[in-house]
Structures are given as C-alpha cells and as structure tokens.
Design a protein around this motif. Sequence first.
Motif, PDB file in Angstrom:
ATOM      1  N   LYS A  54       0.530  -1.280   0.419  1.00 35.23           N
ATOM      2  CA  LYS A  54      -0.011   0.272   0.374  1.00 35.23           C
ATOM      3  C   LYS A  54       1.203   1.171  -0.084  1.00 35.23           C
ATOM      4  CE  LYS A  54      -4.379  -2.253   2.338  1.00 35.23           C
ATOM      5  NZ  LYS A  54      -3.365  -3.642   2.078  1.00 35.23           N
ATOM      6  N   ILE A  55       0.651   2.361  -1.202  1.00 31.24           N
ATOM      7  CA  ILE A  55       1.772   3.583  -1.560  1.00 31.24           C
ATOM      8  C   ILE A  55       1.239   4.162  -1.404  1.00 31.24           C
ATOM      9  CG2 ILE A  55       3.503   4.030  -2.866  1.00 31.24           C
ATOM     10  CD1 ILE A  55       4.521   1.393  -1.291  1.00 31.24           C
ATOM     11  N   ASP A  56       1.080   5.489  -0.618  1.00 32.55           N
ATOM     12  CA  ASP A  56       0.190   6.556  -0.692  1.00 32.55           C
ATOM     13  C   ASP A  56       0.018   7.202  -2.482  1.00 32.55           C
ATOM     14  OD1 ASP A  56      -0.342   9.386   1.012  1.00 32.55           O
ATOM     15  OD2 ASP A  56       0.351   9.931  -0.130  1.00 32.55           O
ATOM     16  N   GLU A  57      -0.529   7.754  -2.583  1.00 32.01           N
ATOM     17  CA  GLU A  57      -0.277   8.211  -3.919  1.00 32.01           C
ATOM     18  C   GLU A  57       0.587   9.320  -4.647  1.00 32.01           C
ATOM     19  OE1 GLU A  57      -4.502   9.947  -4.140  1.00 32.01           O
ATOM     20  OE2 GLU A  57      -5.116   8.029  -4.798  1.00 32.01           O
ATOM     21  N   ASP A  58       0.619  10.578  -2.682  1.00 32.59           N
ATOM     22  CA  ASP A  58       1.247  11.342  -3.753  1.00 32.59           C
ATOM     23  C   ASP A  58       2.508  10.486  -3.804  1.00 32.59           C
ATOM     24  OD1 ASP A  58      -0.637  13.436  -2.644  1.00 32.59           O
ATOM     25  OD2 ASP A  58      -0.002  13.684  -0.927  1.00 32.59           O
TER      26      ASP A  58
END
Length: 364
Positions: A54-58
């Motif tokens: 799970k990787i932050d969109e920013d």
Amino acid sequence: MNTSTPRVFIAATRQNDGKTTTSLGLIAALQKTFPRVGYIKPVGQRFVEIAEQKIDEDTVLMDSVYQLNCPLVDMSPIAVEPDFTRKYLQSSNNEALVKKIQKAFDRVAWEKDFVLCEGSGHAGVGAVFDLSNAQVAKTLGAKVIIISQGGIGKPIDEVTLNQALFEKEGVEIIGVIINKVLEDKIDYITEFARRGLKRKGLDLLGVIPHRDILSQPTLEVIRGELNAEVLNNRPEKMQNLIEDVVVGAMSADYAKNFFKRDVLLITPGDREDIIFAAADPKQPGAGRMAGIVLTGNLRPGPEAMKAIKDMPFPVLLAVKDSYRVASLVHNLTVKTQPADLEKISIIRDLIAKNVNLDKILKAL
C-alpha cells in the motif's frame, strides 16, 4: 537514525491546502542546489496497491515525476488503512511504528543531499495513533514549513493553532507559505500576512497565486471517481481538462447553447435528443467539449450508440443519477496526477517564482 542529511517537513493548516503542490515544486527548486533530493511521506491516508504494497498516492506522483531511485515502500512506510486506528487502539505499538519511520528515512536519505518530508494535514492529524504530524516531525528531527490557504486573518489564526502543537513537541517552524491567493490580492496579502506572522515569531516564505487549471479535473479522474464505463475509445482525450460543468436537464435546442470548449455535459442516458444534438457536426462548439457523462446507468439505443462512437471526445456511462454525478464533480478534490504534465510545469514555475528558497535554506 540519520541526523546529518538536511531535511524539511511540509505541514499544513488543514488537508488539501497545497502540501503536495508545494512539495512537487520545492523538489525541483531544491535540485538546483542539491542534485540528489529524496522524498518521504511517513504517514499516508490515500493509497494505491503496487506489488502488494500500500503506497501513498503522493509518493507515486513524486516518484513518477522525479525518478527518486528509492523503493516506494520506504518513501511511504505507513499506510493508514480503514481499520488501522481500531487495531492501534486495541494494541498500541507506537515504538514499532516510530522505528519503521526511522528506518525508512535512513533508506530514503541514503546517498541523498537533501530529503523533503511531506505531512498529512494539520499538526494534529494522526494523534489518535500517537503519530501526529508534530510527533513525526520531531521523530525525523525536521524543521517545519506550514502551508495555508489565501487570506490574512484565517490563515494566521490556523497557523497559530498548529504552531502551538509543533512547539509543544519542540519542533521549530521556519516559516509559512500562503497558497491559492487571487492575483489582484497578492501585494495586499503579502504585506499584511507578513506583519501578522511576524507578531507570532514566524516568517512569510512565499505567497502562491491561485491558478484555475490546478483545480480542474481531467476526464480520466472523473471516470475513476465514478467507476464509469467508456462508451467510445478516445484514450488520447481522457486527459481533457474540465473548465465548466453543464447538467442537461433542458430541451436539446436550449442545451446547444452550452456546447462549448472544455465543458463536461452531464445528462441521463435516455436523453437521446441531447446526445444527437451533441453529435451534430453543424454544432461547432460541441466538437470541442471535454466529454459527456451519461447517468442513471441508462444505456442509449443502437442509433445513439452509433453517434457516440463517432464523437471526437469521450462519452462515459455512470451508474449514479445526474444530481449525484454533478455533486461529486463539484465537490471533487483534484489531486495532481503523473500524467498532468501541463499542471506539473505550472507548479514548478509557481514555486520557483513565488517561494523564497534562499530564506528556507538559510533557516535550515
């Protein structure tokens, strides 16, 4: 944890004040002094799944634009899933989370000349699991820049509130950037915001003008938010920017008045009169529209579908009704996407021209 690599923490008075926009532009500005700039968003709340992580969109955006040469999972060590807070309150594991952030920072900072750290909202966001922005900035040993929206009284009031929490954690604020300021108010706000912030012991580091284009969604963003079906294949037009929205709840003849450049038309899928009017090559403005969203999951008949296939812009089919589609588009928080090349260029230019980088580096 690494304490030698220069770093700065970008916070804000609230969500969607412009942290990511500022960070995107600052990295480009910093690269003129520090060739190898790293990036980390220690706590992310909006994420995508990449390689089962799970990787932050920013983080995805920054890596896509700058090719940061670091594993995404290190740049986005903690993703706040829907049940993250409940699990934390059931069995607190703050020490493990802090160590995870510290180790991730070490890897991000490896062979870098500078690291930009992006927060997730105001100073108190994350306090429920003991990782508020103020606490994270303290963990990283970073000084803070606060981003706030245009104005004088409201930004200073909100900055002061955030200042109290950062100071409680022993974190130094080096200054404030005021974002989204109307062009004709820049001089006025710069003068009086500087005075007001000085009374609070804070520097004004920049005033960024408002640009309409940065808040305009693309058709691809709308498609994703609506989980809509594309009825004709126009992939090159999915990046069309939407300047205005029209709800087709009128006669087809009257609707023609709104067939203009960069307009998004929202109308029920059974309004074939409006569909044929938009497909009419004699309507010069229609061909320049951004696109059409047909609503209510009402699929047009064969003749209308044939007309749709020939339209020069995308036509989407959404399950929601027209009111809900229009409300979603109106209330949409527009985030810069990796494909938004024009927006990214504008952001870099805005930060370079309107933020005092020398003052930031001196304060660090």
